[in-house]
Design a protein around this motif. Structure first.
Motif, PDB file in Angstrom:
ATOM      1  N   GLY A  76      -7.960   3.763  -1.930  1.00 33.52           N
ATOM      2  CA  GLY A  76      -7.261   4.267  -0.773  1.00 33.52           C
ATOM      3  C   GLY A  76      -5.757   4.375  -1.031  1.00 33.52           C
ATOM      4  O   GLY A  76      -5.263   4.191  -2.126  1.00 33.52           O
ATOM      5  N   ILE A  77      -5.082   4.642   0.069  1.00 37.09           N
ATOM      6  CA  ILE A  77      -3.636   4.565   0.115  1.00 37.09           C
ATOM      7  C   ILE A  77      -3.255   3.116   0.430  1.00 37.09           C
ATOM      8  O   ILE A  77      -3.764   2.532   1.387  1.00 37.09           O
ATOM      9  CB  ILE A  77      -3.073   5.504   1.194  1.00 37.09           C
ATOM     10  N   MET A  78      -2.365   2.543  -0.366  1.00 34.99           N
ATOM     11  CA  MET A  78      -1.923   1.168  -0.134  1.00 34.99           C
ATOM     12  C   MET A  78      -0.761   1.207   0.854  1.00 34.99           C
ATOM     13  O   MET A  78       0.399   1.416   0.481  1.00 34.99           O
ATOM     14  CB  MET A  78      -1.517   0.510  -1.446  1.00 34.99           C
ATOM     15  N   LEU A  79      -1.074   1.042   2.116  1.00 32.35           N
ATOM     16  CA  LEU A  79      -0.118   1.325   3.187  1.00 32.35           C
ATOM     17  C   LEU A  79       1.157   0.482   3.122  1.00 32.35           C
ATOM     18  O   LEU A  79       2.228   0.981   3.502  1.00 32.35           O
ATOM     19  CB  LEU A  79      -0.801   1.164   4.546  1.00 32.35           C
ATOM     20  N   PRO A  80       1.118  -0.771   2.649  1.00 28.79           N
ATOM     21  CA  PRO A  80       2.387  -1.509   2.557  1.00 28.79           C
ATOM     22  C   PRO A  80       3.441  -0.845   1.667  1.00 28.79           C
ATOM     23  O   PRO A  80       4.628  -1.166   1.779  1.00 28.79           O
ATOM     24  CB  PRO A  80       1.962  -2.862   1.982  1.00 28.79           C
ATOM     25  N   ASN A  81       3.020   0.076   0.798  1.00 28.86           N
ATOM     26  CA  ASN A  81       3.971   0.771  -0.068  1.00 28.86           C
ATOM     27  C   ASN A  81       4.696   1.920   0.626  1.00 28.86           C
ATOM     28  O   ASN A  81       5.596   2.515   0.033  1.00 28.86           O
ATOM     29  CB  ASN A  81       3.254   1.347  -1.291  1.00 28.86           C
ATOM     30  N   LEU A 104      -8.849   9.410   4.988  1.00 30.51           N
ATOM     31  CA  LEU A 104      -7.726   8.529   4.678  1.00 30.51           C
ATOM     32  C   LEU A 104      -8.184   7.075   4.742  1.00 30.51           C
ATOM     33  O   LEU A 104      -8.327   6.504   5.827  1.00 30.51           O
ATOM     34  CB  LEU A 104      -6.566   8.770   5.657  1.00 30.51           C
ATOM     35  N   GLY A 105      -8.448   6.503   3.589  1.00 32.50           N
ATOM     36  CA  GLY A 105      -8.764   5.085   3.498  1.00 32.50           C
ATOM     37  C   GLY A 105      -7.494   4.297   3.255  1.00 32.50           C
ATOM     38  O   GLY A 105      -6.672   4.674   2.418  1.00 32.50           O
ATOM     39  N   LEU A 106      -7.332   3.188   3.968  1.00 27.74           N
ATOM     40  CA  LEU A 106      -6.106   2.406   3.907  1.00 27.74           C
ATOM     41  C   LEU A 106      -6.377   1.002   3.388  1.00 27.74           C
ATOM     42  O   LEU A 106      -7.291   0.313   3.856  1.00 27.74           O
ATOM     43  CB  LEU A 106      -5.465   2.308   5.296  1.00 27.74           C
ATOM     44  N   PRO A 110      -0.992  -4.170  -2.658  1.00 27.45           N
ATOM     45  CA  PRO A 110       0.027  -3.249  -3.199  1.00 27.45           C
ATOM     46  C   PRO A 110      -0.501  -2.279  -4.235  1.00 27.45           C
ATOM     47  O   PRO A 110       0.096  -1.238  -4.463  1.00 27.45           O
ATOM     48  CB  PRO A 110       1.062  -4.193  -3.822  1.00 27.45           C
ATOM     49  N   GLY A 111      -1.615  -2.618  -4.894  1.00 29.23           N
ATOM     50  CA  GLY A 111      -2.150  -1.742  -5.928  1.00 29.23           C
ATOM     51  C   GLY A 111      -1.336  -1.753  -7.199  1.00 29.23           C
ATOM     52  O   GLY A 111      -1.416  -0.829  -8.004  1.00 29.23           O
ATOM     53  N   THR A 112      -0.558  -2.822  -7.391  1.00 34.10           N
ATOM     54  CA  THR A 112       0.290  -2.913  -8.576  1.00 34.10           C
ATOM     55  C   THR A 112       0.863  -4.313  -8.680  1.00 34.10           C
ATOM     56  O   THR A 112       0.500  -5.211  -7.911  1.00 34.10           O
ATOM     57  CB  THR A 112       1.417  -1.858  -8.509  1.00 34.10           C
ATOM     58  N   ASP A 113       1.790  -4.518  -9.607  1.00 31.72           N
ATOM     59  CA  ASP A 113       2.460  -5.806  -9.769  1.00 31.72           C
ATOM     60  C   ASP A 113       3.663  -5.893  -8.835  1.00 31.72           C
ATOM     61  O   ASP A 113       4.087  -4.905  -8.231  1.00 31.72           O
ATOM     62  CB  ASP A 113       2.904  -5.966 -11.225  1.00 31.72           C
ATOM     63  N   VAL A 160      -7.175  12.954  11.380  1.00 32.09           N
ATOM     64  CA  VAL A 160      -7.764  12.642  10.079  1.00 32.09           C
ATOM     65  C   VAL A 160      -8.528  11.319  10.190  1.00 32.09           C
ATOM     66  O   VAL A 160      -7.974  10.326  10.666  1.00 32.09           O
ATOM     67  CB  VAL A 160      -6.673  12.525   9.004  1.00 32.09           C
ATOM     68  N   PRO A 161      -9.797  11.269   9.776  1.00 31.71           N
ATOM     69  CA  PRO A 161     -10.551  10.012   9.862  1.00 31.71           C
ATOM     70  C   PRO A 161      -9.897   8.922   9.017  1.00 31.71           C
ATOM     71  O   PRO A 161      -9.613   9.120   7.831  1.00 31.71           O
ATOM     72  CB  PRO A 161     -11.929  10.385   9.305  1.00 31.71           C
ATOM     73  N   VAL A 162      -9.650   7.790   9.646  1.00 30.84           N
ATOM     74  CA  VAL A 162      -9.028   6.653   8.982  1.00 30.84           C
ATOM     75  C   VAL A 162     -10.075   5.570   8.742  1.00 30.84           C
ATOM     76  O   VAL A 162     -10.831   5.223   9.646  1.00 30.84           O
ATOM     77  CB  VAL A 162      -7.861   6.094   9.819  1.00 30.84           C
ATOM     78  N   TRP A 163     -10.114   5.068   7.522  1.00 30.46           N
ATOM     79  CA  TRP A 163     -11.001   3.975   7.121  1.00 30.46           C
ATOM     80  C   TRP A 163     -10.151   2.761   6.782  1.00 30.46           C
ATOM     81  O   TRP A 163      -9.033   2.901   6.285  1.00 30.46           O
ATOM     82  CB  TRP A 163     -11.784   4.348   5.859  1.00 30.46           C
ATOM     83  N   ILE A 164     -10.704   1.579   7.016  1.00 29.88           N
ATOM     84  CA  ILE A 164     -10.111   0.349   6.515  1.00 29.88           C
ATOM     85  C   ILE A 164     -10.868  -0.063   5.267  1.00 29.88           C
ATOM     86  O   ILE A 164     -12.105  -0.141   5.274  1.00 29.88           O
ATOM     87  CB  ILE A 164     -10.159  -0.778   7.564  1.00 29.88           C
ATOM     88  N   LEU A 165     -10.132  -0.323   4.206  1.00 31.81           N
ATOM     89  CA  LEU A 165     -10.721  -0.775   2.952  1.00 31.81           C
ATOM     90  C   LEU A 165     -10.458  -2.264   2.794  1.00 31.81           C
ATOM     91  O   LEU A 165      -9.473  -2.789   3.311  1.00 31.81           O
ATOM     92  CB  LEU A 165     -10.101  -0.020   1.770  1.00 31.81           C
ATOM     93  N   GLY A 166     -11.325  -2.936   2.047  1.00 35.87           N
ATOM     94  CA  GLY A 166     -11.086  -4.351   1.852  1.00 35.87           C
ATOM     95  C   GLY A 166     -11.928  -4.938   0.747  1.00 35.87           C
ATOM     96  O   GLY A 166     -12.956  -4.370   0.353  1.00 35.87           O
TER      97      GLY A 166
END
Length: 331
Positions: A76-81, A104-106, A110-113, A160-166
């Motif tokens: 997904g998109i890493m929303l905190p970024n 749009l999955g959120l 962070p998806g990184t260091d 846009v359909p929003v999904w929560i990822l986890g």
């Protein structure tokens, strides 16, 4: 299981470039559409030598333009970024260009260091604002009044359909509370899958977005003509994951027949556990394994993923998986 979909990280194989990886992603998406996959998602990762999908919304637009009917989105998109308004504008633009095809999955990670996180965000907020940011983003994509002080243009009214990822229980609780579809990252974090799905289903609150819970699980797939060939192809992902875990990320390695000499036993045990929600083997083996996962967890949708060094072998792997999943689908 009603639908099956595909997650691609746009891997960069050893000996190839990011341009090659993005070209491979388009070829895979076109093959996935022909094979019957419902959606094709890409994921946001940064500062990763082996992944080319950092500018996720840009790649989504490229893939959507190269396909015609399959849904395309972020997993997904890493929303905190990001600022919610920026993501609303990006995905509102995508939805305007490709109506009724964008997801749009959120994600909250962070998806990184941490150093790259600071470079992305410019400043690090100490508080966790993810739930508020999700709701702000959904607001921008909804029917925002014309006199609202801030509007996403394009974006407003696109819904846009929003999904929560986890990969833990947090996302399951939030998705249930907000009445949103939920996708669990069991392809690399299997431990809380059953509990997360149970919590999501039990505590789901119907909303304007969704009347009843809709849960997706992810599973790794590596399929080939024989079990032995699939095991050989799968070794690339084991190597890549082991190197990432030991602080040595790089491009997707070529496959090997001798994993034991390259990955210490303790590391290999951890890698195999992390990637255990998966199906590797011939068509018959993969179908049997996927059937078992579907029977156990009863997902509304399953999303398969897998990194294979050879692009043609990767396409063939997902074609074999699609044939199995078509047979396993329940109307």
């Amino acid at each position: 299981m009603q639908k099956f979909s595909l997650l691609d990280l746009s891997p960069i194989p050893e000996g190839q470039t990011a341009a090659d990886a993005l070209s491979n992603t388009v070829s895979l998406a076109q093959a996935a559409e022909a094979a019957g996959y419902h959606r094709f998602w890409l994921a946001e990762h940064h500062n990763m030598p082996g992944i080319a999908s950092a500018a996720t919304s840009v790649v989504i637009g490229h893939v959507a333009g190269a396909t015609s009917s399959m849904r395309v989105g972020a997993g997904g998109i890493m929303l905190p970024n990001h600022a919610p308004l920026v993501i609303a504008e990006q995905f509102g633009t995508l939805a305007t260009l490709y109506p009724a095809r964008i997801d749009l999955g959120l994600g909250r990670a962070p998806g990184t260091d941490m150093a790259t996180s600071r470079a992305l965000r410019r400043h690090m907020a100490p508080e966790d604002s993810f739930p508020q940011d999700v709701q702000e983003l959904i607001h921008y994509l909804g029917d925002t009044p014309a006199d609202a002080p801030v509007r996403a243009i394009p974006g407003v009214g696109t819904h846009v359909p929003v999904w929560i990822l986890g990969s833990s229980l947090y996302g399951a609780q939030l998705a249930a509370h907000l009445g949103l579809p939920y996708a669990f990252a069991s392809h690399f974090a299997p431990d809380m899958l059953a509990e997360a799905l149970a919590i999501y289903r039990a505590s789901f609150q119907p909303s304007a977005h969704l009347e009843k819970p809709y849960a997706m699980m992810a599973a790794g797939v590596c399929a080939a003509d024989t079990d032995d060939e699939a095991d050989y192809l799968r070794s690339s992902q084991y190597l890549a994951f082991a190197r990432l875990r030991t602080g040595k990320p790089g491009k997707l390695p070529a496959p090997t027949h001798d994993l034991a000499s390259q990955i210490p036993g303790a590391v290999m045990a951890g890698v195999k556990h992390a990637l255990s929600v998966s199906a590797t083997g011939s068509a018959a083996t993969v179908k049997q394994r996927l059937s078992g996962l579907i029977d156990t967890y009863q997902p509304d949708e399953i999303m398969v993923t897998g990194m294979i060094h050879d692009s043609a072998a990767r396409v063939r792997s997902f074609q074999i998986a699609a044939e199995a999943l078509t047979d396993l689908r329940v109307a």
